[in-house]
Design an enzyme around this catalytic site. Structure first.
Site, PDB file in Angstrom:
ATOM      1  N   VAL A   1       0.850  -1.201   0.000  1.00 57.66           N
ATOM      2  CA  VAL A   1       0.000   0.000   0.000  1.00 57.66           C
ATOM      3  C   VAL A   1       0.881   1.244   0.000  1.00 57.66           C
ATOM      4  O   VAL A   1       1.711   1.433   0.890  1.00 57.66           O
ATOM      5  CB  VAL A   1      -0.919   0.035   1.238  1.00 57.66           C
ATOM      6  CG1 VAL A   1      -1.818   1.275   1.198  1.00 57.66           C
ATOM      7  CG2 VAL A   1      -1.751  -1.226   1.340  1.00 57.66           C
TER       8      VAL A   1
ATOM      9  N   LYS B   1      -5.559  -1.708  -2.627  1.00 54.04           N
ATOM     10  CA  LYS B   1      -4.882  -1.101  -1.474  1.00 54.04           C
ATOM     11  C   LYS B   1      -5.893  -0.682  -0.415  1.00 54.04           C
ATOM     12  O   LYS B   1      -5.664  -0.846   0.790  1.00 54.04           O
ATOM     13  CB  LYS B   1      -4.071   0.103  -1.955  1.00 54.04           C
ATOM     14  CG  LYS B   1      -2.956  -0.294  -2.930  1.00 54.04           C
ATOM     15  CD  LYS B   1      -2.373   0.912  -3.661  1.00 54.04           C
ATOM     16  CE  LYS B   1      -1.292   0.488  -4.651  1.00 54.04           C
ATOM     17  NZ  LYS B   1      -0.912   1.583  -5.560  1.00 54.04           N
TER      18      LYS B   1
END
Ligand SMILES: NC(=O)c1ccc[n+]([C@@H]2O[C@H](COP(=O)([O-])OP(=O)(O)OC[C@H]3O[C@@H](n4cnc5c(N)ncnc54)[C@H](OP(=O)(O)O)[C@@H]3O)[C@@H](O)[C@H]2O)c1
Ligand SMILES: NC(=O)c1ccc[n+]([C@@H]2O[C@H](COP(=O)([O-])OP(=O)(O)OC[C@H]3O[C@@H](n4cnc5c(N)ncnc54)[C@H](OP(=O)(O)O)[C@@H]3O)[C@@H](O)[C@H]2O)c1
Lengths: 419, 419
Positions: B124, B197
């Protein structure tokens, strides 16, 4: 896990209250209950907004075998140093928010602590997890530089001076009235508070042991309106910056007002907020932004440290929770989402069209916030409008009705507004 | 500690090379050497800029008892899932940057890992330690919302559209030529990469198990120049936002283009950069900013995870280093600091003064970058100037000489410029 809080003032009271109020999520994240067992204060007669049990018998708490973690939130330097030494000697983990203490004694404390946890996230930039970032998140990097805005008092004053043209003395008085500056503001406006924090970051980045006396510290007291004008004219902002930088085998550590070009992310950190920009040789620039002070924001960092200590030995759980959490939470169905909307409708440029659209939107409880109409050609126009908070379902239905009613001559665009 | 890297492409090559190039600081931070022992690739004949030993025999690496950590950087979903399962079954710690894998299998992987470390910071927002922040730094908080700009391709395109008025198709082509967008850009511009993400952050914040198919995902393909004009007119920027938000017992998870007021910190995240704003009920807003992609930035996060694994059981060392570091570093003497300077001099408004000042500055090797002169009254003026990079010592000596020469009629101000 039982916690003794030494000092139940601004931060200490928030620590006790958040451990109580956010007990559910804290327990799920820590994997055990964290109990604020007792608080130590100077004056038991002072009225405080806490439910934690209080005492003025410090020694009893330090010697209480049932207490696992001592949280030092009393301030000062030599007194808390002695107290923490005793706590460590008694095998207790320690958490502190005390940057002055660490500016002078961090290496002695590291030696004394040995394998006993000693944490201090709140000592730098309050609620921003910057120690976490530097010590755990950026460890693959040689740190090239750190530039921090880490004193909210100075940043509030400088922001007002540059944005509103207020002079130094007036804004200092205002900051004092608002509680952003102390009666004796020297510690903040003179750059000393920021310097303490800088030395802590300097240690984590470079392993360098330096005292406040050794480094360049200059405050914001001499910034004049002419300087502010120059800054504005040449697209700079003025910030009290803490700078740590590696140049060959030498480390620059300095605190002083600085002109920063307005295109840099850190120049946009305004008001009482803090921000820290770190440049690593591999990751490039990362920046961290948030509240640098205040009881709850600072306590957020203190409690994160306590949870860290509860997790010692096993590390953080992969997806963040030690015990199941979120079982009673469910995904909101898409059509129930509520937000503001921007709509762009292509319409015939003739009377009555706008009224029809407004009527359809109104029938779905969608009220218009702003609207502009722009002619596209001789017969067509664009209506661009934003709505007040509405429900996704209503907006989609309204757009369908508008299309079916034949008032639009092309596809309608919709973008959600987040503010 | 020995590391096997499965996939030596953009990120994998950076991981191998950084472990080699930054070995000193990594060893000091981890407390042990971390050796990139072997890399697994598809095609052994491809030319690569790495010195790590390579193989195409995956099974051999997975079954090699001397390998402690498997780093999965090959991409895909089901294939890496099978590989990681085997690695965990063989007792190896795992690090991955694979958001697609985690969007689908994160809870199964958590169960499979049990007490074996499984880390994924790079999945992420690339080099930004956002998982670290959310999972360790903000644990005292109920998370109220997360708003992320987590796809560099989209943010680059939208920034160009809004700042330079370039239309969607033109900027997409440019992004493809620059390597910021794939030949088939759907995964990025359609919002799917950002959605993967978001689901990971949604789990850490709320413990909620949801798949990409379940949530609202809208891409940036339909943003037109009229929308850009509206945004500019009403002081919004347009960003592909990932949003996670708690409303009572429901969690909103959505990805779509959004209009954000220009005064919000997250609206200032431009170009390929990523930014994530998190609001906690106690800490308020914190924001994290940095490079969301690129080999080295992503590898920075992967290696941070490997170091975390090396530290398991004892946690991070108090001041960041397991073994002494910084012994050969020393504080730079104040007078050797080099930076740019802004000077404000109060002078008599008469011929020759400026020449004198320029001469004195020149004699100290200080060259002037910008200068303005502003009359103060009938006889006096202010000279405001900025210098090119100079040495603190030279500037202080020059100011002393200027004062002694009697060319100034008041105290000179000096502010350092950091750019
Ligand atoms: N406030 C912030 O926003 C902030 C942010 C970051 C870091 N910090 C740091 O956090 C620490 C605490 O700050 P604060 O603002 O919470 O301070 P504070 O409001 O002044 O509270 C200090 C507390 O310590 C108690 N205390 C002082 N000396 C004591 C002693 N000898 N024995 C027992 N108790 C004693 C006081 O007791 P009484 O109440 O009875 O007087 C009071 O409860 C400081 O190190 C500060 O630098 C604060
Ligand atoms: N690139 C970024 O900026 C970035 C940022 C964040 C996360 N990520 C994630 O990181 C991962 C890797 O990305 P990347 O950009 O480095 O990909 P990449 O450049 O395409 O590299 C993939 C590597 O995996 C190898 N590989 C593929 N399938 C294999 C197999 N079955 N057996 C053995 N080796 C195999 C390839 O071998 P050959 O070289 O022989 O073809 C190549 O070395 C992905 O999950 C991606 O989403 C990337």
């Amino acid at each position: 896990m039982k916690v003794g809080i030494i000092g139940v003032g601004t931060v200490g009271a928030s620590v006790a209250n958040i451990l109580r109020d956010n007990k559910d999520i804290i327990t799920a994240r820590a994997g055990c209950e964290i109990e604020p067992a007792i608080g130590v204060v100077n004056n038991l007669n002072k009225k405080r907004d806490v439910t934690i049990e209080l005492t003025d018998d410090l020694e009893k708490v330090l010697n209480d075998d049932s207490i696992d973690v001592i949280v030092e939130l009393m301030g000062g330097i030599e007194r808390p140093y002695e107290i923490i030494k005793k706590a460590l000697a008694n095998g207790k983990a320690v958490v502190t928010a005390n940057k002055a203490l660490l500016a002078y004694h961090r290496y002695e404390l590291q030696d004394l602590a040995g394998d006993t946890p000693f944490e201090y996230e709140a000592s730098v930039a309050g609620g921003i997890p910057i120690i976490n970032a530097l010590r755990d998140g950026l460890t693959a990097n040689n740190i090239l530089s750190i530039r921090g805005i880490m004193n909210g008092t100075c940043n509030y004053m400088l922001t007002k001076m540059i944005n509103e043209g207020i002079d130094y003395d007036t804004i200092l008085k205002e900051a004092q009235e608002l509680g952003y500056a102390e009666a004796d503001p020297t510690f903040d406006v003179g750059g000393f508070d920021a310097a303490h924090k800088l030395l802590i970051l300097g240690s984590i980045a470079y392993g360098i042991d330096v005292k406040p006396e050794d480094i360049l510290i200059e405050g914001i007291q001499n910034i004049s309106s002419e300087d502010i004008d120059f800054a504005k004219e040449f697209n700079y902002s003025i910030k009290l910056l803490t700078i740590a930088k590696k140049v060959d085998n030498e480390i620059e550590l300095r605190v002083h007002p600085s002109l920063i070009p307005n295109h840099e992310m850190i120049s946009k950190v305004d008001g009482v907020m803090n921000g820290v920009s770190v440049i690593g040789d591999k990751v490039g620039e990362t920046m961290y932004y948030g509240a640098g002070a205040g009881g709850d924001a600072t306590a957020s960092a203190v409690i994160a440290n306590i949870i860290d200590i509860a997790r010692r030995g096993k590390g953080a759980p992969m997806l963040g929770f030690e015990t199941p959490h979120g079982k009673n939470l469910k995904l909101m169905p898409k059509e129930n989402i509520r937000t503001k909307y921007y709509l762009r409708l292509r319409v015939e440029d003739k009377a009555g069209v706008l009224a029809k659209i407004a009527t359809i939107l109104g029938s779905k409880n969608i009220s218009i916030e702003k609207m502009i109409q722009k002619p596209l050609n001789r017969t067509c126009a664009h209506i661009l409008l934003s709505t007040h908070t509405s429900t996704e379902k209503d907006v989609i239905e309204a757009l369908k009705t508008i299309e079916e009613a034949g008032v639009v001559t092309g596809k309608t665009a919709m973008i959600r507004i987040e503010d």
